[in-house]
Motif scaffolding. Structure first.
Motif, PDB file in Angstrom:
ATOM      1  N   ALA A  93     -58.852  21.185  -3.814  1.00 34.92           N
ATOM      2  CA  ALA A  93     -58.102  19.962  -4.095  1.00 34.92           C
ATOM      3  C   ALA A  93     -58.663  18.779  -3.301  1.00 34.92           C
ATOM      4  O   ALA A  93     -58.768  17.660  -3.802  1.00 34.92           O
ATOM      5  CB  ALA A  93     -56.623  20.171  -3.766  1.00 34.92           C
ATOM      6  N   GLU A  94     -59.029  19.041  -2.036  1.00 34.90           N
ATOM      7  CA  GLU A  94     -59.588  17.973  -1.206  1.00 34.90           C
ATOM      8  C   GLU A  94     -60.957  17.544  -1.731  1.00 34.90           C
ATOM      9  O   GLU A  94     -61.290  16.349  -1.751  1.00 34.90           O
ATOM     10  CB  GLU A  94     -59.697  18.452   0.244  1.00 34.90           C
ATOM     11  CG  GLU A  94     -58.347  18.663   0.905  1.00 34.90           C
ATOM     12  CD  GLU A  94     -58.443  19.470   2.190  1.00 34.90           C
ATOM     13  OE1 GLU A  94     -57.518  19.369   3.000  1.00 34.90           O
ATOM     14  OE2 GLU A  94     -59.435  20.201   2.371  1.00 34.90           O
ATOM     15  N   LYS A  95     -61.750  18.520  -2.181  1.00 33.50           N
ATOM     16  CA  LYS A  95     -63.057  18.214  -2.753  1.00 33.50           C
ATOM     17  C   LYS A  95     -62.910  17.363  -4.010  1.00 33.50           C
ATOM     18  O   LYS A  95     -63.641  16.392  -4.212  1.00 33.50           O
ATOM     19  CB  LYS A  95     -63.790  19.512  -3.072  1.00 33.50           C
ATOM     20  CG  LYS A  95     -65.200  19.315  -3.620  1.00 33.50           C
ATOM     21  CD  LYS A  95     -65.872  20.657  -3.863  1.00 33.50           C
ATOM     22  CE  LYS A  95     -67.289  20.479  -4.423  1.00 33.50           C
ATOM     23  NZ  LYS A  95     -67.947  21.789  -4.655  1.00 33.50           N
ATOM     24  N   LYS A  96     -61.933  17.725  -4.827  1.00 31.46           N
ATOM     25  CA  LYS A  96     -61.676  16.961  -6.048  1.00 31.46           C
ATOM     26  C   LYS A  96     -61.274  15.526  -5.725  1.00 31.46           C
ATOM     27  O   LYS A  96     -61.710  14.573  -6.388  1.00 31.46           O
ATOM     28  CB  LYS A  96     -60.578  17.645  -6.861  1.00 31.46           C
ATOM     29  CG  LYS A  96     -60.269  16.958  -8.185  1.00 31.46           C
ATOM     30  CD  LYS A  96     -59.198  17.728  -8.948  1.00 31.46           C
ATOM     31  CE  LYS A  96     -58.869  17.019 -10.267  1.00 31.46           C
ATOM     32  NZ  LYS A  96     -57.808  17.753 -11.013  1.00 31.46           N
ATOM     33  N   ALA A  97     -60.451  15.371  -4.690  1.00 35.29           N
ATOM     34  CA  ALA A  97     -60.010  14.030  -4.294  1.00 35.29           C
ATOM     35  C   ALA A  97     -61.191  13.185  -3.820  1.00 35.29           C
ATOM     36  O   ALA A  97     -61.303  12.001  -4.158  1.00 35.29           O
ATOM     37  CB  ALA A  97     -58.953  14.137  -3.192  1.00 35.29           C
ATOM     38  N   LEU A  98     -62.088  13.787  -3.031  1.00 30.95           N
ATOM     39  CA  LEU A  98     -63.267  13.058  -2.566  1.00 30.95           C
ATOM     40  C   LEU A  98     -64.157  12.655  -3.734  1.00 30.95           C
ATOM     41  O   LEU A  98     -64.664  11.525  -3.786  1.00 30.95           O
ATOM     42  CB  LEU A  98     -64.065  13.918  -1.588  1.00 30.95           C
ATOM     43  CG  LEU A  98     -63.562  13.980  -0.142  1.00 30.95           C
ATOM     44  CD1 LEU A  98     -64.405  14.949   0.656  1.00 30.95           C
ATOM     45  CD2 LEU A  98     -63.605  12.599   0.501  1.00 30.95           C
ATOM     46  N   LYS A  99     -64.326  13.576  -4.665  1.00 30.31           N
ATOM     47  CA  LYS A  99     -65.158  13.265  -5.839  1.00 30.31           C
ATOM     48  C   LYS A  99     -64.539  12.142  -6.658  1.00 30.31           C
ATOM     49  O   LYS A  99     -65.255  11.283  -7.194  1.00 30.31           O
ATOM     50  CB  LYS A  99     -65.340  14.515  -6.699  1.00 30.31           C
ATOM     51  CG  LYS A  99     -66.334  15.517  -6.132  1.00 30.31           C
ATOM     52  CD  LYS A  99     -66.602  16.641  -7.124  1.00 30.31           C
ATOM     53  CE  LYS A  99     -67.710  17.560  -6.639  1.00 30.31           C
ATOM     54  NZ  LYS A  99     -68.009  18.653  -7.604  1.00 30.31           N
ATOM     55  N   HIS A 100     -63.211  12.140  -6.759  1.00 23.46           N
ATOM     56  CA  HIS A 100     -62.523  11.088  -7.514  1.00 23.46           C
ATOM     57  C   HIS A 100     -62.795   9.719  -6.898  1.00 23.46           C
ATOM     58  O   HIS A 100     -63.106   8.755  -7.599  1.00 23.46           O
ATOM     59  CB  HIS A 100     -61.022  11.370  -7.537  1.00 23.46           C
ATOM     60  CG  HIS A 100     -60.226  10.322  -8.253  1.00 23.46           C
ATOM     61  ND1 HIS A 100     -60.186  10.228  -9.624  1.00 23.46           N
ATOM     62  CD2 HIS A 100     -59.450   9.314  -7.784  1.00 23.46           C
ATOM     63  CE1 HIS A 100     -59.420   9.199  -9.970  1.00 23.46           C
ATOM     64  NE2 HIS A 100     -58.953   8.643  -8.864  1.00 23.46           N
ATOM     65  N   VAL A 101     -62.698   9.651  -5.571  1.00 24.66           N
ATOM     66  CA  VAL A 101     -62.968   8.374  -4.885  1.00 24.66           C
ATOM     67  C   VAL A 101     -64.426   7.975  -5.072  1.00 24.66           C
ATOM     68  O   VAL A 101     -64.739   6.802  -5.304  1.00 24.66           O
ATOM     69  CB  VAL A 101     -62.629   8.487  -3.384  1.00 24.66           C
ATOM     70  CG1 VAL A 101     -63.041   7.224  -2.648  1.00 24.66           C
ATOM     71  CG2 VAL A 101     -61.135   8.736  -3.199  1.00 24.66           C
ATOM     72  N   ALA A 102     -65.319   8.956  -4.961  1.00 29.62           N
ATOM     73  CA  ALA A 102     -66.751   8.668  -5.120  1.00 29.62           C
ATOM     74  C   ALA A 102     -67.058   8.130  -6.510  1.00 29.62           C
ATOM     75  O   ALA A 102     -67.831   7.181  -6.667  1.00 29.62           O
ATOM     76  CB  ALA A 102     -67.567   9.932  -4.846  1.00 29.62           C
ATOM     77  N   VAL A 103     -66.432   8.726  -7.531  1.00 27.40           N
ATOM     78  CA  VAL A 103     -66.649   8.251  -8.903  1.00 27.40           C
ATOM     79  C   VAL A 103     -66.155   6.818  -9.056  1.00 27.40           C
ATOM     80  O   VAL A 103     -66.820   5.962  -9.656  1.00 27.40           O
ATOM     81  CB  VAL A 103     -65.937   9.177  -9.912  1.00 27.40           C
ATOM     82  CG1 VAL A 103     -65.921   8.548 -11.303  1.00 27.40           C
ATOM     83  CG2 VAL A 103     -66.642  10.528  -9.971  1.00 27.40           C
ATOM     84  N   GLU A 104     -64.956   6.542  -8.503  1.00 29.63           N
ATOM     85  CA  GLU A 104     -64.405   5.182  -8.583  1.00 29.63           C
ATOM     86  C   GLU A 104     -65.316   4.180  -7.875  1.00 29.63           C
ATOM     87  O   GLU A 104     -65.417   3.019  -8.284  1.00 29.63           O
ATOM     88  CB  GLU A 104     -63.009   5.148  -7.960  1.00 29.63           C
ATOM     89  CG  GLU A 104     -61.951   5.894  -8.753  1.00 29.63           C
ATOM     90  CD  GLU A 104     -61.652   5.226 -10.084  1.00 29.63           C
ATOM     91  OE1 GLU A 104     -61.635   3.990 -10.146  1.00 29.63           O
ATOM     92  OE2 GLU A 104     -61.472   5.954 -11.084  1.00 29.63           O
ATOM     93  N   ALA A 105     -65.959   4.627  -6.802  1.00 25.88           N
ATOM     94  CA  ALA A 105     -66.841   3.742  -6.036  1.00 25.88           C
ATOM     95  C   ALA A 105     -68.267   3.744  -6.565  1.00 25.88           C
ATOM     96  O   ALA A 105     -69.139   3.066  -6.017  1.00 25.88           O
ATOM     97  CB  ALA A 105     -66.841   4.152  -4.564  1.00 25.88           C
ATOM     98  N   ASP A 106     -68.486   4.539  -7.631  1.00 24.15           N
ATOM     99  CA  ASP A 106     -69.816   4.641  -8.249  1.00 24.15           C
ATOM    100  C   ASP A 106     -70.863   5.070  -7.220  1.00 24.15           C
ATOM    101  O   ASP A 106     -71.918   4.441  -7.057  1.00 24.15           O
ATOM    102  CB  ASP A 106     -70.213   3.295  -8.884  1.00 24.15           C
ATOM    103  CG  ASP A 106     -71.447   3.448  -9.792  1.00 24.15           C
ATOM    104  OD1 ASP A 106     -71.679   4.575 -10.275  1.00 24.15           O
ATOM    105  OD2 ASP A 106     -72.153   2.446 -10.004  1.00 24.15           O
ATOM    106  N   THR A 107     -70.559   6.148  -6.496  1.00 21.82           N
ATOM    107  CA  THR A 107     -71.482   6.654  -5.480  1.00 21.82           C
ATOM    108  C   THR A 107     -71.330   8.170  -5.388  1.00 21.82           C
ATOM    109  O   THR A 107     -70.520   8.768  -6.092  1.00 21.82           O
ATOM    110  CB  THR A 107     -71.193   5.994  -4.111  1.00 21.82           C
ATOM    111  OG1 THR A 107     -72.210   6.364  -3.192  1.00 21.82           O
ATOM    112  CG2 THR A 107     -69.835   6.399  -3.574  1.00 21.82           C
TER     113      THR A 107
END
Length: 271
Positions: free
Chosen positions: A36-50
């Motif tokens: 779940a934490e990994k998914k949350a980090l990936k979500h933020v990364a996608v939003e930040a385009d990084t």
């Protein structure tokens, strides 16, 4: 028979390994995180385009460059840990799962007189995210399964709710009935209460959410002794719903530590 899978896109330089070489002096940081934490980090990364790696490096660069202060970061980390870590009960338990007069070592600060007590509310743990006085996200706590506990996953986490889910209906009703216009921006852990939540022990007429960090009722002069606490909880009136018995007490230390004790821990029945 399935056709053989074709080769992927060839490297520009087949002789070179597809590997990034870090600058001299750099080191690798490894941390184990939940799915779940990994998914949350990936979500933020996608939003930040990084990438997640660049997201973590950006955070570190922000600290080095003074864009993010250590105090701000520590505050957010402490708040997250307070929300998700299981709150220890003041005393050890017997085979009937009732408390005995043997304080738990990690709760020694309570018996030393530190911290303040607040009323423990019996509902559903949720988290509301507020921006500019408006509710933008509703989450509920998910506890680890029996299988996950066997793997060492003991702390819960938050997951998104759905307005279309019958399971989340009353959580959303409570959130919608809660006035967040005066709340500061951020994520606020709350207790969802009301007629259709956990049997409604406080006999409330409507559903609503009570934020722990803003509206949890404070209880002054709470005893710090086993027998005195049992007597105190036997008749403790709810500050939130006068006329109803309080479920229990949560002690809050200035450094963020918490400890709890409930009426049912002593085997106390209903009023």
């Amino acid at each position: 028979m399935d056709e053989a899978r074709g080769r992927g896109r060839p490297r520009k330089d087949p002789a070179a390994l597809a590997r990034w070489t870090p600058p001299e002096g750099w080191s690798r940081l490894v941390a184990w995180i939940s799915p779940a934490e990994k998914k949350a980090l990936k979500h933020v990364a996608v939003e930040a385009d990084t990438s997640v790696a660049d997201l973590v490096r950006a955070l570190a660069a922000g600290l080095v460059g003074g864009v993010i202060t250590y105090e701000e970061l520590i505050g957010q980390v402490s708040k997250g840990k307070q929300v998700m870590e299981k709150i220890p009960t003041l005393f050890e338990r017997d085979e009937r799962f009732r408390v005995v007069d043997r304080p738990r070592a990690e709760c020694a600060w309570v018996f030393d007189g530190a911290g303040v007590g607040t009323e423990k509310l019996d509902g559903t743990n949720v988290r509301l995210t507020v921006r500019a006085g408006r509710l933008v996200r509703v989450e509920k706590r998910r506890n680890p399964s029996k299988e996950q506990r066997k793997l060492g996953i003991v702390d819960g986490w938050y997951v998104d709710t759905s307005e279309d889910s019958a399971e989340d209906k009353w959580i959303h009703t409570a959130a919608d009935n809660t006035d967040v216009s005066g709340w500061p921006d951020g994520e606020h852990p709350c207790e969802a209460l009301g007629p259709r939540v956990q049997g409604n022990p406080l006999a409330l007429a409507e559903h609503l959410c009570v934020p722990f960090n803003l509206q949890a009722p404070t209880i002054s002069e709470v005893p710090r002794d086993f027998e005195q606490l049992r007597e105190f909880l036997a008749t403790l009136d709810s500050r939130f719903a006068p006329g109803q018995l309080a479920e229990g007490i949560v002690f809050h230390h200035p450094d963020g530590r918490r400890a709890k004790i409930k009426r049912k821990d002593f085997g106390l029945g209903a009023k």
